[in-house]
Motif scaffolding. Structure first.
Motif, PDB file in Angstrom:
ATOM      1  N   LEU A   3       0.819  -1.217   0.000  1.00 33.72           N
ATOM      2  CA  LEU A   3       0.000   0.000   0.000  1.00 33.72           C
ATOM      3  C   LEU A   3       0.856   1.273   0.000  1.00 33.72           C
ATOM      4  CD1 LEU A   3      -3.040  -0.820   2.302  1.00 33.72           C
ATOM      5  CD2 LEU A   3      -2.977  -0.577  -0.162  1.00 33.72           C
ATOM      6  N   THR A   4       2.068   1.195   0.477  1.00 30.19           N
ATOM      7  CA  THR A   4       2.957   2.363   0.429  1.00 30.19           C
ATOM      8  C   THR A   4       3.273   2.716  -1.019  1.00 30.19           C
ATOM      9  OG1 THR A   4       3.917   1.692   2.542  1.00 30.19           O
ATOM     10  CG2 THR A   4       5.144   3.303   1.255  1.00 30.19           C
ATOM     11  N   VAL A   5       3.491   1.715  -1.835  1.00 28.79           N
ATOM     12  CA  VAL A   5       3.756   1.945  -3.260  1.00 28.79           C
ATOM     13  C   VAL A   5       2.501   2.510  -3.934  1.00 28.79           C
ATOM     14  CG1 VAL A   5       4.385   0.840  -5.447  1.00 28.79           C
ATOM     15  CG2 VAL A   5       5.533   0.164  -3.334  1.00 28.79           C
ATOM     16  N   VAL A   6       1.344   2.001  -3.561  1.00 31.19           N
ATOM     17  CA  VAL A   6       0.090   2.530  -4.100  1.00 31.19           C
ATOM     18  C   VAL A   6      -0.046   4.010  -3.719  1.00 31.19           C
ATOM     19  CG1 VAL A   6      -2.435   2.378  -3.980  1.00 31.19           C
ATOM     20  CG2 VAL A   6      -1.058   0.291  -4.119  1.00 31.19           C
ATOM     21  N   ALA A   7       0.285   4.348  -2.478  1.00 36.87           N
ATOM     22  CA  ALA A   7       0.226   5.745  -2.030  1.00 36.87           C
ATOM     23  C   ALA A   7       1.174   6.602  -2.862  1.00 36.87           C
ATOM     24  CB  ALA A   7       0.568   5.846  -0.545  1.00 36.87           C
ATOM     25  N   ASP A  71       7.530   8.285   5.844  1.00 39.63           N
ATOM     26  CA  ASP A  71       8.256   7.802   7.029  1.00 39.63           C
ATOM     27  C   ASP A  71       7.737   6.436   7.502  1.00 39.63           C
ATOM     28  OD1 ASP A  71       9.835  10.054   7.054  1.00 39.63           O
ATOM     29  OD2 ASP A  71       8.531  11.136   8.427  1.00 39.63           O
ATOM     30  N   ALA A  72       6.434   6.336   7.621  1.00 37.57           N
ATOM     31  CA  ALA A  72       5.845   5.091   8.127  1.00 37.57           C
ATOM     32  C   ALA A  72       5.239   4.301   6.967  1.00 37.57           C
ATOM     33  CB  ALA A  72       4.776   5.409   9.160  1.00 37.57           C
ATOM     34  N   ALA A  73       5.235   3.015   7.120  1.00 35.54           N
ATOM     35  CA  ALA A  73       4.629   2.155   6.105  1.00 35.54           C
ATOM     36  C   ALA A  73       3.110   2.307   6.150  1.00 35.54           C
ATOM     37  CB  ALA A  73       5.016   0.705   6.340  1.00 35.54           C
ATOM     38  N   VAL A  74       2.481   2.275   4.976  1.00 38.70           N
ATOM     39  CA  VAL A  74       1.028   2.352   4.881  1.00 38.70           C
ATOM     40  C   VAL A  74       0.502   0.919   4.962  1.00 38.70           C
ATOM     41  CG1 VAL A  74      -0.901   3.071   3.446  1.00 38.70           C
ATOM     42  CG2 VAL A  74       1.192   4.438   3.483  1.00 38.70           C
ATOM     43  N   LEU A  75      -0.255   0.634   6.033  1.00 39.74           N
ATOM     44  CA  LEU A  75      -0.685  -0.738   6.277  1.00 39.74           C
ATOM     45  C   LEU A  75      -2.138  -1.012   5.919  1.00 39.74           C
ATOM     46  CD1 LEU A  75       1.114  -1.241   9.704  1.00 39.74           C
ATOM     47  CD2 LEU A  75       1.898  -1.922   7.427  1.00 39.74           C
ATOM     48  N   ASP A  76      -2.981   0.023   5.916  1.00 35.24           N
ATOM     49  CA  ASP A  76      -4.390  -0.206   5.602  1.00 35.24           C
ATOM     50  C   ASP A  76      -4.936   0.973   4.801  1.00 35.24           C
ATOM     51  OD1 ASP A  76      -4.436   1.700   7.583  1.00 35.24           O
ATOM     52  OD2 ASP A  76      -5.735   0.576   8.951  1.00 35.24           O
ATOM     53  N   ALA A  77      -6.195   0.862   4.399  1.00 37.77           N
ATOM     54  CA  ALA A  77      -6.816   1.898   3.549  1.00 37.77           C
ATOM     55  C   ALA A  77      -6.895   3.239   4.275  1.00 37.77           C
ATOM     56  CB  ALA A  77      -8.208   1.444   3.111  1.00 37.77           C
ATOM     57  N   ARG A  78      -7.149   3.194   5.580  1.00 40.88           N
ATOM     58  CA  ARG A  78      -7.232   4.444   6.350  1.00 40.88           C
ATOM     59  C   ARG A  78      -5.896   5.186   6.323  1.00 40.88           C
ATOM     60  NH1 ARG A  78      -8.192   5.096  12.822  1.00 40.88           N
ATOM     61  NH2 ARG A  78      -7.929   7.350  12.834  1.00 40.88           N
ATOM     62  N   ALA A  79      -4.829   4.477   6.561  1.00 44.77           N
ATOM     63  CA  ALA A  79      -3.494   5.089   6.542  1.00 44.77           C
ATOM     64  C   ALA A  79      -3.159   5.602   5.146  1.00 44.77           C
ATOM     65  CB  ALA A  79      -2.454   4.085   7.016  1.00 44.77           C
ATOM     66  N   LEU A  80      -3.635   4.887   4.122  1.00 44.80           N
ATOM     67  CA  LEU A  80      -3.416   5.321   2.745  1.00 44.80           C
ATOM     68  C   LEU A  80      -4.067   6.676   2.503  1.00 44.80           C
ATOM     69  CD1 LEU A  80      -2.485   4.629  -0.211  1.00 44.80           C
ATOM     70  CD2 LEU A  80      -4.755   3.676  -0.515  1.00 44.80           C
ATOM     71  N   PHE A  81      -5.324   6.809   2.896  1.00 39.80           N
ATOM     72  CA  PHE A  81      -6.032   8.082   2.698  1.00 39.80           C
ATOM     73  C   PHE A  81      -5.434   9.204   3.547  1.00 39.80           C
ATOM     74  CE2 PHE A  81      -9.384   5.374   0.920  1.00 39.80           C
ATOM     75  CZ  PHE A  81      -9.669   6.107  -0.231  1.00 39.80           C
ATOM     76  N   GLU A  82      -5.017   8.891   4.761  1.00 43.27           N
ATOM     77  CA  GLU A  82      -4.410   9.915   5.619  1.00 43.27           C
ATOM     78  C   GLU A  82      -3.088  10.399   5.036  1.00 43.27           C
ATOM     79  OE1 GLU A  82      -4.200   8.106   9.469  1.00 43.27           O
ATOM     80  OE2 GLU A  82      -6.338   8.471   9.879  1.00 43.27           O
ATOM     81  N   ALA A  83      -2.279   9.481   4.553  1.00 42.57           N
ATOM     82  CA  ALA A  83      -0.990   9.872   3.962  1.00 42.57           C
ATOM     83  C   ALA A  83      -1.208  10.701   2.709  1.00 42.57           C
ATOM     84  CB  ALA A  83      -0.164   8.629   3.644  1.00 42.57           C
ATOM     85  N   LEU A  84      -2.164  10.268   1.873  1.00 49.21           N
ATOM     86  CA  LEU A  84      -2.448  11.024   0.648  1.00 49.21           C
ATOM     87  C   LEU A  84      -3.014  12.404   0.955  1.00 49.21           C
ATOM     88  CD1 LEU A  84      -3.916   8.335  -1.755  1.00 49.21           C
ATOM     89  CD2 LEU A  84      -1.769   9.581  -1.999  1.00 49.21           C
ATOM     90  N   SER A  85      -3.888  12.504   1.938  1.00 55.38           N
ATOM     91  CA  SER A  85      -4.481  13.811   2.244  1.00 55.38           C
ATOM     92  C   SER A  85      -3.431  14.792   2.734  1.00 55.38           C
ATOM     93  CB  SER A  85      -5.609  13.662   3.265  1.00 55.38           C
ATOM     94  OG  SER A  85      -5.104  13.299   4.532  1.00 55.38           O
ATOM     95  N   VAL A  86      -2.517  14.319   3.553  1.00 51.10           N
ATOM     96  CA  VAL A  86      -1.457  15.218   4.045  1.00 51.10           C
ATOM     97  C   VAL A  86      -0.553  15.637   2.901  1.00 51.10           C
ATOM     98  CG1 VAL A  86       0.605  15.335   5.493  1.00 51.10           C
ATOM     99  CG2 VAL A  86      -1.500  14.354   6.404  1.00 51.10           C
ATOM    100  N   LYS A  87      -0.118  14.683   2.123  1.00 47.90           N
ATOM    101  CA  LYS A  87       0.803  15.002   1.025  1.00 47.90           C
ATOM    102  C   LYS A  87       0.146  15.896  -0.024  1.00 47.90           C
ATOM    103  CE  LYS A  87       4.065  11.258   1.285  1.00 47.90           C
ATOM    104  NZ  LYS A  87       5.152  12.159   1.585  1.00 47.90           N
TER     105      LYS A  87
END
Length: 144
Positions: A3-7, A71-87
């Motif tokens: 999911l990190t690569v997907v992000a 910095d942190a690995a994206v492990l689930d869909a929630r973390a994916l959306f949070e990382a994308l929203s910040v970036k």
């Protein structure tokens, strides 16, 4: 797929698309503004517009590339959306600041040009006005 690569992929696709869209919008709408700033010189306005777009791309794509790492690995869909929203939020803020900076600088140049044009009289002087004998600040002489 991780999911990190997907992000990373989604972040790059959206960031690049947003940067291209903003640059094209600024370029097409900025031509008129630049022509006014540069006193109607269309060739110079086009050249400056092109240089501004290239600089805009370089700065924003450079920022997008530098801000890619996670910095942190994206492990689930929630973390994916949070990382994308910040970036993406930071990328949008940088795009907005770049846009406001360009408009501010061009507006300063435009105002200076407008002030210079106001100092030139629309019609050349054709003569002089006589100064009264009493002086320019003296009250008019009483009439008999």
């Amino acid at each position: 797929m991780d999911l990190t690569v997907v992000a990373y992929v989604v972040y790059l696709l959206i960031s690049v698309a947003l940067t291209i869209w903003v640059a094209r919008t600024l370029s097409s709408n900025g031509k008129i503004f630049l022509a006014d700033v540069l006193h109607g010189n269309e060739k110079l306005a086009d050249a400056v517009n092109h240089l501004l777009v290239v600089g805009f791309y370089l700065v924003n794509f450079g920022f997008v590339a530098l801000y890619l790492s996670q910095d942190a690995a994206v492990l689930d869909a929630r973390a994916l959306f949070e990382a994308l929203s910040v970036k993406l939020g930071v990328v949008l803020l940088v795009l907005g600041v770049m846009h406001l900076g360009n408009v501010y600088v061009l507006n300063k140049i435009r105002r200076r040009g407008a002030m210079e044009r106001e100092q030139v009289p629309p019609v050349a002087p054709q003569g002089w006005t006589a100064v009264p004998k009493n002086g320019p600040w003296a009250p008019p002489a009483p009439q008999a």
